[in-house]
Design an enzyme around this catalytic site. Structure first.
Site, PDB file in Angstrom:
ATOM      1  N   LYS A   1      36.873  34.994  45.573  1.00 20.64           N
ATOM      2  CA  LYS A   1      37.706  35.761  46.502  1.00 20.64           C
ATOM      3  C   LYS A   1      37.608  37.243  46.155  1.00 20.64           C
ATOM      4  O   LYS A   1      37.626  37.606  44.966  1.00 20.64           O
ATOM      5  CB  LYS A   1      39.154  35.271  46.381  1.00 20.64           C
ATOM      6  CG  LYS A   1      40.130  35.866  47.376  1.00 20.64           C
ATOM      7  CD  LYS A   1      41.525  35.260  47.181  1.00 20.64           C
ATOM      8  CE  LYS A   1      42.527  35.751  48.208  1.00 20.64           C
ATOM      9  NZ  LYS A   1      43.864  35.153  48.028  1.00 20.64           N
TER      10      LYS A   1
ATOM     11  N   SER B   1      45.754  33.235  52.325  1.00 18.87           N
ATOM     12  CA  SER B   1      44.834  34.353  52.413  1.00 18.87           C
ATOM     13  C   SER B   1      43.435  34.068  51.863  1.00 18.87           C
ATOM     14  O   SER B   1      42.510  34.819  52.160  1.00 18.87           O
ATOM     15  CB  SER B   1      45.408  35.555  51.664  1.00 18.87           C
ATOM     16  OG  SER B   1      45.514  35.258  50.275  1.00 18.87           O
TER      17      SER B   1
ATOM     18  N   SER C   1      48.447  30.705  49.312  1.00 17.01           N
ATOM     19  CA  SER C   1      47.148  31.255  49.712  1.00 17.01           C
ATOM     20  C   SER C   1      45.930  30.464  49.240  1.00 17.01           C
ATOM     21  O   SER C   1      44.822  30.750  49.675  1.00 17.01           O
ATOM     22  CB  SER C   1      47.014  32.701  49.243  1.00 17.01           C
ATOM     23  OG  SER C   1      47.742  33.539  50.095  1.00 17.01           O
TER      24      SER C   1
END
Lengths: 478, 100
Positions: free
Chosen positions: A80, A155, A179
């Protein structure tokens, strides 16, 4: 190579050992596949081709010289884009850091480097991890591999979509209110948020420091366990990190031990607003777990309904504090300004997207003189009540709590962007764990015919990732 | 100065000033609507009596695990940090004037 589909850490590691393929071959084929597939999915913000191939080559050379390697050696992993890899761009999904080059490795990256893992590239996210759909990224909208008109969740949507579409074998995400788990549920992969303190956050862009944790995505629970074991542990650079002894039970659970666990089902998670299909999927899991021989009983977490309010006070408060460092002074973009004060206004105004600004404003307000007691102090007290709810259930002899991950399967792109409160409700079942510091995992419900995947959540006692990973592994093999 | 107008709504422009963020008029209007809805939602917390509850101030009740205080040489190479400066002169970080 035609065996990329469903390629797990376990299969990769066995294939490498048995010389079915080399790490370089797999990495090359993956980049070829990403070049075509990611035009549609848009999971990656940057690809680290040269570095990945160099690292894969090192693994092949080490293997040829007879070196004993970790099960993560050569494994192609996606990261990420809010975690730092030295020398490469880390945007956090924000315009304000679009050219920011990391000057050091995050601890999780350093640990994976020790294991000789291969980093494919950085994945898309909601700006600074603020969102539940990855639509808040400043750069692109990631699509759900199961239906490209839908969101992958967020996210960590890029990481979840990359694993779900076989562009990566596994991935890292971060989870502040869901997330990792919500995108795992939407994309049909496994994602775990560890106990608060289990994994060092050094080198992770801080969003809400009392809630953030880094965790693994995998195609199987076993893979998530392997990856988690590699990144966990005390780090002197993160004062909230904690040393625990995670033994072999993480990756090799004993069936007898798992069958002795008692599973609690909290009534407060099966309320109005829960999609019928999600409810049916969870019922299916409960039936299967009973069949495995585990005890299942109803439990109560009475303060669940307050979790959303508590979270949307505490999280923005911490966001407003953490993001004040992004002021155009030491790094990031710098707008033209006539003096220092002006620079702050201009830089934040131009650099941040709407959701980040909304949360900074909300956080600044709840911390401000005159309102602190009514909002922030109140929320901290209710946070304790939420934590005590879980403690009481675990004290009553329950080992693992089973709930839905999200109220619905993946929603349409654009469906919730106009109404922040609707978007926030996507995290209603995942938020309480972050507030209480507990580990939780999202695992795809097996044996469904529907197009869109649905995940279920297992919640464990603090530091008992072994229980949720163990039950998950028994479930996925049954 | 109050953060709320006479309808007890959040004054976004004033809070934005505290946070040093420039907002467009459209953002101001949208945030005002959004945030007041969110604050309305928070009112449900007032129904709980929390007089005797101790606030939970962090992720857990664990103490921070601090290392021994002492001199430590920064591992990261300073020049790499300097490279991320938005503006520099002779290796020093350059900022706009505090006063004009």
């Amino acid at each position: 190579m035609d065996n990329l589909k469903g390629l797990t850490i376990k299969k990769f590691s066995e294939g490498l050992r048995d010389k079915e393929f080399s790490a370089t071959e797999v990495t090359k084929s993956l980049f070829d596949y990403i070049d075509s597939k990611d035009k549609e999915i848009k999971a990656f913000l940057s690809l680290h081709k040269d570095d990945a191939l160099a690292r894969a080559g090192e693994v092949d050379a080490a293997l040829a010289s007879g070196e004993k390697l970790s099960s993560l050696a050569g494994v192609p992993i996606a990261i990420k884009d809010n975690m730092l890899i030295e020398g490469s761009i880390a945007t956090g999904g924000s315009k304000i850091l679009k050219d920011y080059k990391s000057s050091y490795d995050a601890t999780v990256i350093a640990k994976l480097k020790e294991n000789k893992a291969v980093f494919l590239g950085k994945t898309n996210l909601d700006e600074f991890a603020m969102g539940s759909s990855t639509e808040n990224s400043a750069f692109q909208i990631t699509r759900n591999p199961h239906d490209v008109s839908r969101v992958p969740g967020g996210s960590s949507g890029g990481s979840a979509a990359a694993v779900a579409s076989d562009m990566a074998v596994a991935a890292l995400g971060s989870d502040t209110g869901g997330s990792i788990r919500e995108p795992a549920s939407f994309c049909g992969v496994v994602g775990m948020k560890p106990t608060y303190g289990a994994v060092s956050r050094y080198g992770l862009m801080a969003m809400a420091s009392s809630l953030d944790q880094i965790g693994p995505f995998g195609k199987t629970v076993e893979d998530a366990a392997i990856l988690f074991k590699a990144i966990a542990g005390y780090d002197s650079k993160d004062a909230t990190s904690f040393q625990t002894d995670y033994g072999d039970e993480l990756t090799n659970p004993s069936l007898a031990d798992i069958k002795n666990l008692t599973v609690g089902i909290p009534e407060e998670y099966f309320v109005e607003g829960l999609d019928k299909e999600v409810g049916e999927a969870i019922d299916k899991v409960i039936a299967e777990i009973k069949n495995l021989g585990l005890k299942v009983k109803p439990v109560s977490l009475p303060h669940t309904k307050h979790a959303l309010s508590v979270y949307y006070i505490i999280m923005p408060a911490e966001v407003s504090t953490n993001l004040s460092r992004l002021d155009g002074i030491r790094y990031g973009t710098r707008e033209a300004a006539k003096n220092l004060t002006d620079l702050y206004y201009e830089d934040k105004g131009a650099g941040f997207g709407p959701e980040v600004k909304r949360r900074i404003i909300l956080g600044t307000f709840v911390l401000s003189a005159g309102y602190y007691e009514a909002y922030y102090a109140k929320a901290q007290k209710v946070r304790r009540l939420i934590k005590e709810d879980f403690e009481n259930v675990f004290k009553s002899g329950v080992d693992v709590i089973l709930t839905p991950v999200a109220p619905t399967p993946a929603f349409k792109i654009g469906e919730k962007t106009d109404n922040p409160l609707h978007m926030y409700l996507s995290d209603i079942f995942t938020i309480p764990l972050n507030l209480a510091g507990l580990p939780g995992i999202s695992i795809p419900v097996k044996g469904r015919e529907a197009k869109l995947p649905i995940g279920f959540q297992l919640i464990g006692r603090p530091w008992r990732e072994a229980d949720i990973l163990g039950l998950g592994q028994v479930y996925e093999r049954a | 100065m109050s953060y709320l107008n006479k309808n007890m709504d959040l004054k976004v422009d004033y809070v934005a000033k505290l946070a040093r963020i420039k907002l467009t008029p459209e953002e101001e209007a949208k945030f005002s609507e959004d945030l007041n809805k969110i604050l309305e939602h928070f009112k449900e917390l007032q129904s709980l009596n929390t007089d005797k509850i101790k606030p939970l101030t962090g992720g857990t009740d664990l103490k921070n695990t601090l290392r021994q205080d002492g001199e430590k040489i920064r591992e990261a190479d300073g020049s790499k940090l300097q490279k991320s400066f938005p503006d520099e002169e002779k290796g020093f970080l350059k900022v706009p004037p505090v006063f004009e």
